[in-house]
Design a protein around this motif. Structure first.
Motif, PDB file in Angstrom:
ATOM      1  N   ASP A   1       0.818  -1.206   0.000  1.00 39.59           N
ATOM      2  CA  ASP A   1       0.000   0.000   0.000  1.00 39.59           C
ATOM      3  C   ASP A   1       0.854   1.258   0.000  1.00 39.59           C
ATOM      4  O   ASP A   1       2.054   1.223   0.259  1.00 39.59           O
TER       5      ASP A   1
ATOM      6  N   ALA B   1      -3.029  -4.404   5.598  1.00 40.44           N
ATOM      7  CA  ALA B   1      -2.589  -3.507   4.536  1.00 40.44           C
ATOM      8  C   ALA B   1      -3.398  -2.227   4.763  1.00 40.44           C
ATOM      9  O   ALA B   1      -3.464  -1.747   5.895  1.00 40.44           O
TER      10      ALA B   1
ATOM     11  N   SER C   1      -5.690   5.731   0.116  1.00 38.88           N
ATOM     12  CA  SER C   1      -4.472   4.959  -0.144  1.00 38.88           C
ATOM     13  C   SER C   1      -4.741   4.004  -1.302  1.00 38.88           C
ATOM     14  O   SER C   1      -5.893   3.693  -1.607  1.00 38.88           O
TER      15      SER C   1
ATOM     16  N   THR D   1      -4.194   0.183  -2.109  1.00 35.56           N
ATOM     17  CA  THR D   1      -3.924  -1.029  -1.343  1.00 35.56           C
ATOM     18  C   THR D   1      -4.266  -2.272  -2.150  1.00 35.56           C
ATOM     19  O   THR D   1      -5.149  -2.240  -3.010  1.00 35.56           O
TER      20      THR D   1
END
Length: 244
Positions: A68, A141, A180, A182
């Motif tokens: 990530d 993650a 993010s 991921t």
């Protein structure tokens, strides 16, 4: 899934021993990393560096990959996960041969970057050995709790408690990443070995939910109950609400 409860000072040794076993089995292993607080607080990465410098480890044939990255900041930003990994691990290894692979959170085409990263994972044959932490909200993650968790790499909306809002590297809260990139559940489940470390009494309730409760997308870590080779390493405080 196997659960081990250790004194906190023994965690770094246990994780390093598991990594050593993996490298001996397959020197060309794809090694998945994590950017949580535990690797630094408990000296996990420092122990790897020490063993490598002592000649006990060699990463010459191994490949590193991170699952990530924060979205919207450059790779060299002080808060990027690439910077974290470079400072705490990659920049101190002497046998590192291949460029570590981390999603590009500054990409102008995030969908294309997700597709690129999925293809990279497939080309590498997925991860052989993945180190993970456990978020206070049960994420692994940056797979956050949700009604639906994608199988493939995706852009995740970060929960407020997981955003680096107190970082001095951002001039305002508006600059703090809200997303993010991921990996999805497919990459998690295709990792051949997973080692998850969780410590402290603030993790105890989530540890019990994740590893002794129902499997649910509201606790992403609970899917590790279905994994073929997941080792959960806890200290006594984190394990305090489990019936072992």
């Amino acid at each position: 899934m196997k659960i081990e409860v250790l004194p906190s000072e023994e965690i770094k040794t246990r994780v390093a021993d598991l990594l050593s076993e993996q490298i001996k089995r397959n020197p060309k292993s794809v090694l998945g990393m994590t950017t949580g607080s535990s690797p630094i607080k408990y000296g996990i990465y420092q122990e790897w560096i020490r063993r490598e410098q002592a000649g006990e480890f060699s990463f010459h044939e191994a490949r590193f990959i991170n699952p990530d990255e924060l979205v919207g900041i450059p790779a060299d930003h002080p808060e990027s996960y690439r910077t974290y990994m470079q400072e705490h691990l990659f920049g101190q290894l002497q046998t590192l041969r291949y460029e570590p692979q981390i999603p590009d959170g500054s990409s102008t085409d995030l969908k294309a970057e997700c597709l690129r990263f999925d293809q990279l994972l497939a080309d590498l044959g997925y991860v052989d050995w993945q180190l993970m932490g456990l978020g206070l909200n049960g994420h692994i993650a940056f797979i956050e709790p949700s009604n639906h968790i994608p199988a493939k790499t995706y852009v995740s909306q970060l929960f407020v408690e997981n955003r680096p809002v107190h970082s001095p590297h951002f001039r305002s809260e508006e600059e703090v990443p809200k997303q993010s990139i991921t990996i999805g559940l497919e990459a998690v489940m295709k990792a051949r070995n997973i080692v998850l470390v969780a410590t402290g009494d603030n993790k105890a309730e989530m540890v019990a939910k994740a590893f002794a409760g129902p499997i649910t997308t509201s606790v992403p870590a609970s899917f590790l109950q279905l994994h073929a080779s997941a080792t959960i390493i806890l200290d006594a405080a984190a394990a305090s609400k489990l019936s072992l």
